[in-house]
Design an enzyme around this catalytic site. Structure first.
Site, PDB file in Angstrom:
ATOM      1  N   SER A 120     -16.058  15.168 -45.123  1.00 21.42           N
ATOM      2  CA  SER A 120     -17.227  14.320 -44.821  1.00 21.42           C
ATOM      3  C   SER A 120     -18.225  14.402 -45.973  1.00 21.42           C
ATOM      4  O   SER A 120     -18.101  15.255 -46.857  1.00 21.42           O
ATOM      5  CB  SER A 120     -17.901  14.815 -43.538  1.00 21.42           C
ATOM      6  OG  SER A 120     -18.500  16.081 -43.784  1.00 21.42           O
ATOM      7  N   GLY A 129     -13.919  11.134 -32.974  1.00 16.94           N
ATOM      8  CA  GLY A 129     -14.540  11.834 -31.847  1.00 16.94           C
ATOM      9  C   GLY A 129     -13.519  12.281 -30.823  1.00 16.94           C
ATOM     10  O   GLY A 129     -13.747  12.186 -29.624  1.00 16.94           O
ATOM     11  N   ALA A 130     -12.364  12.778 -31.303  1.00 21.40           N
ATOM     12  CA  ALA A 130     -11.236  13.008 -30.400  1.00 21.40           C
ATOM     13  C   ALA A 130     -10.955  14.477 -30.109  1.00 21.40           C
ATOM     14  O   ALA A 130      -9.856  14.826 -29.687  1.00 21.40           O
ATOM     15  CB  ALA A 130      -9.990  12.330 -30.971  1.00 21.40           C
ATOM     16  N   SER A 131     -11.947  15.317 -30.311  1.00 20.49           N
ATOM     17  CA  SER A 131     -11.748  16.716 -29.895  1.00 20.49           C
ATOM     18  C   SER A 131     -11.712  16.780 -28.379  1.00 20.49           C
ATOM     19  O   SER A 131     -12.419  16.028 -27.699  1.00 20.49           O
ATOM     20  CB  SER A 131     -12.890  17.600 -30.419  1.00 20.49           C
ATOM     21  OG  SER A 131     -12.662  17.944 -31.767  1.00 20.49           O
ATOM     22  N   ASN A 181      -8.849  12.101 -35.123  1.00 20.45           N
ATOM     23  CA  ASN A 181      -9.788  12.954 -35.870  1.00 20.45           C
ATOM     24  C   ASN A 181     -10.272  14.138 -35.043  1.00 20.45           C
ATOM     25  O   ASN A 181     -10.764  13.963 -33.927  1.00 20.45           O
ATOM     26  CB  ASN A 181     -11.023  12.145 -36.264  1.00 20.45           C
ATOM     27  CG  ASN A 181     -10.740  11.165 -37.387  1.00 20.45           C
ATOM     28  OD1 ASN A 181      -9.606  10.930 -37.744  1.00 20.45           O
ATOM     29  ND2 ASN A 181     -11.794  10.608 -37.938  1.00 20.45           N
ATOM     30  N   ILE A 182     -10.159  15.317 -35.633  1.00 20.87           N
ATOM     31  CA  ILE A 182     -10.551  16.541 -34.913  1.00 20.87           C
ATOM     32  C   ILE A 182     -11.377  17.436 -35.829  1.00 20.87           C
ATOM     33  O   ILE A 182     -10.903  17.871 -36.885  1.00 20.87           O
ATOM     34  CB  ILE A 182      -9.291  17.291 -34.417  1.00 20.87           C
ATOM     35  CG1 ILE A 182      -8.530  16.421 -33.404  1.00 20.87           C
ATOM     36  CG2 ILE A 182      -9.674  18.636 -33.789  1.00 20.87           C
ATOM     37  CD1 ILE A 182      -7.130  16.888 -33.091  1.00 20.87           C
ATOM     38  N   ASP A 241     -14.093  11.077 -44.990  1.00 20.41           N
ATOM     39  CA  ASP A 241     -14.464  10.769 -43.609  1.00 20.41           C
ATOM     40  C   ASP A 241     -15.870  10.146 -43.594  1.00 20.41           C
ATOM     41  O   ASP A 241     -16.803  10.714 -44.170  1.00 20.41           O
ATOM     42  CB  ASP A 241     -14.457  12.093 -42.821  1.00 20.41           C
ATOM     43  CG  ASP A 241     -14.559  11.907 -41.320  1.00 20.41           C
ATOM     44  OD1 ASP A 241     -14.164  10.834 -40.827  1.00 20.41           O
ATOM     45  OD2 ASP A 241     -15.016  12.850 -40.648  1.00 20.41           O
ATOM     46  N   GLU A 282     -14.303   0.735 -39.717  1.00 25.29           N
ATOM     47  CA  GLU A 282     -14.609   0.905 -38.287  1.00 25.29           C
ATOM     48  C   GLU A 282     -15.291  -0.333 -37.730  1.00 25.29           C
ATOM     49  O   GLU A 282     -16.151  -0.938 -38.360  1.00 25.29           O
ATOM     50  CB  GLU A 282     -15.518   2.133 -38.086  1.00 25.29           C
ATOM     51  CG  GLU A 282     -15.853   2.390 -36.619  1.00 25.29           C
ATOM     52  CD  GLU A 282     -16.471   3.777 -36.372  1.00 25.29           C
ATOM     53  OE1 GLU A 282     -16.021   4.752 -37.004  1.00 25.29           O
ATOM     54  OE2 GLU A 282     -17.394   3.862 -35.549  1.00 25.29           O
TER      55      GLU A 282
HETATM   56  P1  13P Z   1     -14.927  15.433 -33.016  1.00 30.43           P
HETATM   57  O1  13P Z   1     -16.400  15.702 -33.110  1.00 30.43           O
HETATM   58  O2  13P Z   1     -14.546  14.987 -31.648  1.00 30.43           O
HETATM   59  O3  13P Z   1     -14.088  16.558 -33.488  1.00 30.43           O
HETATM   60  O4  13P Z   1     -14.619  14.171 -33.983  1.00 30.43           O
HETATM   61  C1  13P Z   1     -14.424  14.366 -35.357  1.00 30.43           C
HETATM   62  C2  13P Z   1     -14.420  13.075 -36.106  1.00 30.43           C
HETATM   63  O5  13P Z   1     -14.325  11.984 -35.576  1.00 30.43           O
HETATM   64  C3  13P Z   1     -14.508  13.171 -37.566  1.00 30.43           C
HETATM   65  O6  13P Z   1     -14.602  11.918 -38.166  1.00 30.43           O
HETATM   66  O1  G3H Z   2     -17.386  12.915 -37.668  1.00 29.70           O
HETATM   67  C1  G3H Z   2     -17.914  13.830 -38.271  1.00 29.70           C
HETATM   68  C2  G3H Z   2     -17.302  15.104 -38.566  1.00 29.70           C
HETATM   69  O2  G3H Z   2     -17.320  15.952 -37.446  1.00 29.70           O
HETATM   70  C3  G3H Z   2     -17.960  15.718 -39.751  1.00 29.70           C
HETATM   71  O3  G3H Z   2     -19.209  16.224 -39.445  1.00 29.70           O
HETATM   72  O4  G3H Z   2     -20.802  15.252 -41.114  1.00 29.70           O
HETATM   73  O5  G3H Z   2     -21.300  17.421 -39.941  1.00 29.70           O
HETATM   74  O6  G3H Z   2     -19.503  17.302 -41.685  1.00 29.70           O
HETATM   75  P1  G3H Z   2     -20.273  16.565 -40.617  1.00 29.70           P
HETATM   76 ZN    ZN Z   3     -15.668  10.466 -37.018  1.00 28.33          ZN
END
Ligand code: 13P
Ligand code: G3H
Ligand code: ZN
Length: 309
Positions: free
Chosen positions: A50, A212-214, A254-255, A82, A134
């Site tokens: 990121s 956001g798939a955690s 994504n996790i 990301d 997106e």
């Molecule tokens: P989580 O916060 O669900 O792990 O999502 C991560 C993500 O989408 C990173 O781009």
């Molecule tokens: O979707 C975002 C990821 O969880 C990355 O988060 O911007 O805090 O590194 P971050």
């Molecule tokens: Zn994301």
């Protein structure tokens, strides 16, 4: 082993009814834990950086750490940006060796999203790099993009053909109810798989991405709380719904949050049990093992991509 794009990975994943994990990386232990799990499980892998990770660790450290991981494990890796929020950030990553970038202009008006995405696609494709964009807006916070829950919006399936056709993107992230972080749902946890199905009907064969798939794994939330944390009300995506999404058109999941929780839970436990210790290797080692354990679980039970490398 080499840096690869997602082209082949996504084609196989779509046809095989599984998804490739895209795990966020910020330091050496995280990279080691993830890559060791993928080596053991023979799984394809996307490592993503990121804007915040880039600021924290510096791009060149992360690129070289990923190169070292490929050398050690013998696996191919797609290195992905990301949530890139500008042409300049995407260009810098493409020029620095990334094989995939996300341009996230989803918070901009539709025509502006198309214009910026197209500009990134033209630059990236010229260099053999693939692009994710997106459509729709996920709630949650990353360094680059902040979306309040009230401003979140599901993807409109009637826009996807036009968007993909006019931008030339290689994959599309859609909003179907997931959100970033550890607090994803207030009431019932539910993904709009009906919207995903409609998107798939409009774009047969095209790879879809889920952010956001955690699943905010309850065992690590409980472990954080047991050792002094305070994560009341944390709730993630149900794993069976993620698995179903992976059987449909979702090729990249994504996790990040699950890795953060596992690492933090492990370190909290370590310090409570060993208050006299202060050698970072003593607590970062188990934290790395916890990352490996979470990733192994995801590869086998959520993504379905074990054995597919
Ligand atoms: P989580 O916060 O669900 O792990 O999502 C991560 C993500 O989408 C990173 O781009
Ligand atoms: O979707 C975002 C990821 O969880 C990355 O988060 O911007 O805090 O590194 P971050
Ligand atoms: Zn994301």
């Amino acid at each position: 082993m080499a840096f690869v794009t997602t082209k082949e990975m996504f084609k196989k994943a779509y046809e095989g009814g599984y998804a490739v994990g895209a795990f966020n990386v910020n330091n050496m232990e995280i990279i080691q834990g993830i890559t060791e799990a993928c080596q053991d499980q023979k799984a394809p892998l996307i490592l993503q950086v990121s804007a915040g990770a880039r600021k924290y660790a510096k791009q060149s450290y992360l690129v070289h750490l990923v190169e070292a991981a490929m050398e050690e494990t013998g696996i191919d890796i797609c290195l992905h940006l990301d949530h890139g929020d500008s042409f300049e950030l995407c260009k810098s990553c493409i020029d620095g060796g990334f094989t995939s970038v996300m341009i996230d202009a989803s918070s901009k008006p539709y025509e502006e999203n198309i214009e910026l995405t197209k500009k990134v696609v033209e630059y990236a494709h010229d260099k053999g790099v693939v692009v994710e964009a997106e459509l729709g807006r996920l709630a949650g916070i990353e360094d680059a993009v902040v979306v309040a829950a009230g401003d979140a919006a599901f993807t409109d399936p009637d826009q996807v053909q036009d968007f993909v056709g006019r931008t030339g993107v290689d994959s599309l992230a859609i909003a179907i109810g997931t959100s970033h972080g550890a607090y994803k749902f207030k009431g019932e946890a539910k993904l709009r798989l009906d919207i995903l199905q409609k998107v798939q009907d409009k774009l047969p064969g095209f790879p879809i991405v889920l952010h956001g798939a955690s699943s905010v794994m309850p065992e690590y939330v409980a472990m954080c709380n047991q050792y002094g944390g305070n994560l009341g009300g944390a709730q993630g995506c149900p794993e069976d719904m993620l698995r179903e999404a992976a059987r449909l058109a979702v090729c990249k999941i994504n996790i990040d949050t699950d890795l953060r929780l596992a690492m933090t839970a492990s370190i909290r436990k370590y310090f409570v049990e060993h208050p006299e210790h202060f050698d970072p290797r003593q607590y970062l080692g188990p934290a790395r093992d916890a990352i490996k354990e979470v990733v192994t679980h995801k590869l086998i039970h959520v993504l379905g991509c074990a054995g597919q490398a």
